[in-house]
Each structure stands twice: as structure tokens, then as C-alpha cells.
Write an enzyme that holds these catalytic residues in place. Sequence first.
Site, short mmCIF file in Angstrom:
data_model
loop_
_atom_site.label_atom_id
_atom_site.label_comp_id
_atom_site.label_asym_id
_atom_site.label_seq_id
_atom_site.Cartn_x
_atom_site.Cartn_y
_atom_site.Cartn_z
N ARG A 50 0.84 -1.19 0.00
CA ARG A 50 0.00 0.00 0.00
C ARG A 50 0.88 1.25 0.00
NH1 ARG A 50 1.71 1.93 4.01
NH2 ARG A 50 0.54 3.83 3.68
N GLY A 51 0.20 2.42 -0.12
CA GLY A 51 0.95 3.67 -0.20
C GLY A 51 1.22 3.95 -1.67
N ALA A 52 0.96 5.19 -2.09
CA ALA A 52 0.96 5.50 -3.52
C ALA A 52 2.23 5.07 -4.28
CB ALA A 52 0.64 6.98 -3.71
N GLN A 200 -3.06 2.49 9.78
CA GLN A 200 -1.71 2.56 9.19
C GLN A 200 -0.77 3.38 10.07
OE1 GLN A 200 -4.57 2.96 7.57
NE2 GLN A 200 -4.42 2.44 5.41
N ASP A 241 -2.07 10.85 -2.41
CA ASP A 241 -2.40 9.77 -3.36
C ASP A 241 -2.63 10.28 -4.77
OD1 ASP A 241 -3.05 8.35 -0.66
OD2 ASP A 241 -2.92 6.82 -2.22
N LYS A 252 -5.11 10.05 2.65
CA LYS A 252 -5.86 9.22 3.59
C LYS A 252 -6.96 10.01 4.30
CE LYS A 252 -5.60 5.73 4.14
NZ LYS A 252 -6.52 4.83 3.38
O1 MRU Z 1 -4.89 3.24 1.93
P1 MRU Z 1 -3.42 3.46 1.93
O2 MRU Z 1 -2.75 2.94 3.15
O3 MRU Z 1 -2.78 2.96 0.65
O4 MRU Z 1 -3.26 5.03 1.94
C1 MRU Z 1 -1.98 5.58 1.85
C2 MRU Z 1 -1.94 7.04 2.03
O5 MRU Z 1 -2.93 7.70 2.15
C3 MRU Z 1 -0.59 7.68 1.97
O6 MRU Z 1 -0.55 8.84 2.74
C4 MRU Z 1 -0.26 8.04 0.53
O7 MRU Z 1 -0.42 6.94 -0.33
C5 MRU Z 1 1.10 8.60 0.38
S1 MRU Z 1 2.33 7.38 0.62
C6 MRU Z 1 3.85 8.05 0.37
#
Ligand code: MRU
Length: 359
Positions: A50-52, A200, A241, A252
Site C-alpha cells: 500500500r501507499g501511492a 496505518q 495519493d 488518507k
Molecule cells: O490506503 P493506503 O494505506 O494505501 O493510503 C496511503 C496514504 O494515504 C498515503 O498517505 C499516501 O499513499 C502517500 S504514501 C507516500
Amino acid sequence: MKKNSHLQTIEWKNNKIRIIDQTRLPKGLVYLDIDNLRDLWLAIRELKVRGAPALGAAAALGVYLGSKNLKTKSREVFNKELFRIADYLASSRPTARNLFWGIERMCGVAEKFKGRSVEEIKRLLFKEAQAVIKEDKVTCRKIGLWGARLIKDNSTVLTICNAGILATIDYGTALGVLYRCKEEGKRLKVYACETRPLLQGARLTTWELQNKGIDVTLICDNMAASLMQQGKIDLVITGADRIAVNGDTANKIGTLGLAILCRYHKIPFYIAAPSSTFDLSIKSGRGILIEQRKPEEVTSLFSKITIAPKGVRVFNPAFDVTPNNLISAIITEKGIIRPSFRANIRKIISSVQRRAYSG
Ligand code: MRU
């Protein structure tokens, strides 16, 4: 785990995609080897990866994984199958721009080298996926370098979700800025919002920061206002994201609330993100598709402990959109973008975004 040992969230290993299974943290650091597209799709959907930026790498490696075993020798058939793989991966999660960017990079290679054989194109796709990983490592460190300029010694920082090592390849965006501060010898105190419903912040950010030896305090999401009111927060920094061309930023769920609180308490609110998170095809946040997730994430704790009556209606968006006017600056690998975002984003982020694939 040994303090400060090097972690890599996702990589190509033994002919498979190896990820850290983030649903197992902080209890255990467990790696998962993925050798088929269905398992990768599920790993993305279930937030094992997960995470962009990490999703961008997962998508790129996924396109290679799906295409490497295609039996055809015809480039036409190969390309058709490649786009089918791309569509499938694109259907895993809708909001993070990087996932689509990763797919587009791979499809862009197939498009650019139309004349090459299937064997040759497979080799080039592998190279491209590895480049995505390599570049992320550099990009995040540049974000860290720029962002650290905004943070003074002895600052207290608040963050939400996880925009660290686990959301990228091995460094982080928002947390990368904090790692850079530490490398520069700055003393920091960090408050991490737990980040309901999937925690998270509680599970991943605190684990990462503890491991890096950064002073971290966990709070429930609803405690941020009170901390700010007491003058305990100097700045907020989060990841992103998807960022529209006017600077409106999806991140998020809960990020918008923090940005509004910052405005009220006159605290800087920063976004840290690579240029691959920008979507120059979207004019404003209204154009960003927000992922809606299943009710059980809210009505239970990890489908184990029920915390709400059966059948209750649930609203569970995974992200919210912070309007540009609440953002003090966006920290990218190319520099710090300040308002007015509409003009400045175009100056810094290249408008040439490959769109060989448009899912
Ligand atoms: O649902 P997730 O855990 O994938 O959400 C992730 C986020 O919102 C992060 O803040 C975002 O992807 C940036 S990660 C460098």
C-alpha cells in the site's frame, strides 16, 4: 527486528514479486512472494502492499509478472494481452495516481518499442520495472532533502497514515523528510495519528519511526485538535495519493480535517509527494475518484472484533480531498511548490506525462 536494518517494501526476487506483508505489522516482519496476478491484485486490494509510490512499483512489477509468461510470439497478440493485464491491475484500487503511472510507464515501453520481438520487449519491460524501483529510492531522498529545509531543529510534527518506507520502496515521502532531518542532526518529536479504520499510523508509522530511532507518540485521530490547541504541534506533514493540477490533494481519510485544524491554529500544513502523484489531467479535487471500502473495516477491528450493531449503515471512504487553499506547500523531488499552485505546479511538474495506457 534489528534497529536501523535496511528494509525494502517491494522488489523482484527469485522470479517473483517480494513484498513486506503490511497487514502483519507490527506483530511480525513477514515477506510474501507473489507469482501470479490474482495474488498481486488481492495484495493491493487488501493493503498488504500500500501507499501511492509502492503501488506504482507494484503495478510496474505486476505488468512484467503478468506478461513474462505469455506464450505468444506475435507482438500484436502480446500487446493485446499486456493491455488486458494493465486493465486488471488498474481495477485494484482507484485513487492513487502512482498505480496508473506505473502501468502507463510499462505500456509506454511496449508502445515505444513496437518493432521489437516478444522476447526483447519482455526484457525491456523488466528493465523498466526495475527503473521504477531505482528511481523511487532517489526521488524520495530528494523529497527528504527539500522538505528538511522547512523543518527547524526541535520541531514537533504531526502526521497521518503512513507515508514512509512502507509506502515507498525504502525511504518515504513525508517520513522521508523526517529521516532527512534526523540525518542532519535535527531533533524532532513526532505525533502519529492512528488512522482509523485500518490503523496505518498506529501499526506502520510508529513501527517505522521507532525502528529509525525517532521520538514518536501515538494518538487517536480525534486528539489532534486538542494537541494543536495546547500549542504542541509546529507543523503537519502528510503524503498524497493524487494531486490535481490546481493542488487539491487526495490523501488518507482524515487529512482534510488536519488541514482545516492547521488553518484554524495557524500551523503550516505540508504535503510531500513525488511528481508521479500529480495528475495534470484533473483540474481540481472534484475530479478525483475516491475509493469506497467495505463496511466491515468500520464495524469491526480487522474483521475480528465486532464494534457496531449488525446491519448498521456505514460510510467508509479511504481518502479525502484537501483543497489547495489549505496547503502551505507541496514538497516534491523537483523542489518545493508554493501557492499559487495552479501556476506553480505546471512550472515544476512536466506536463508531458506518458499516456500510452489510459485506464
Ligand atoms: O490506503 P493506503 O494505506 O494505501 O493510503 C496511503 C496514504 O494515504 C498515503 O498517505 C499516501 O499513499 C502517500 S504514501 C507516500
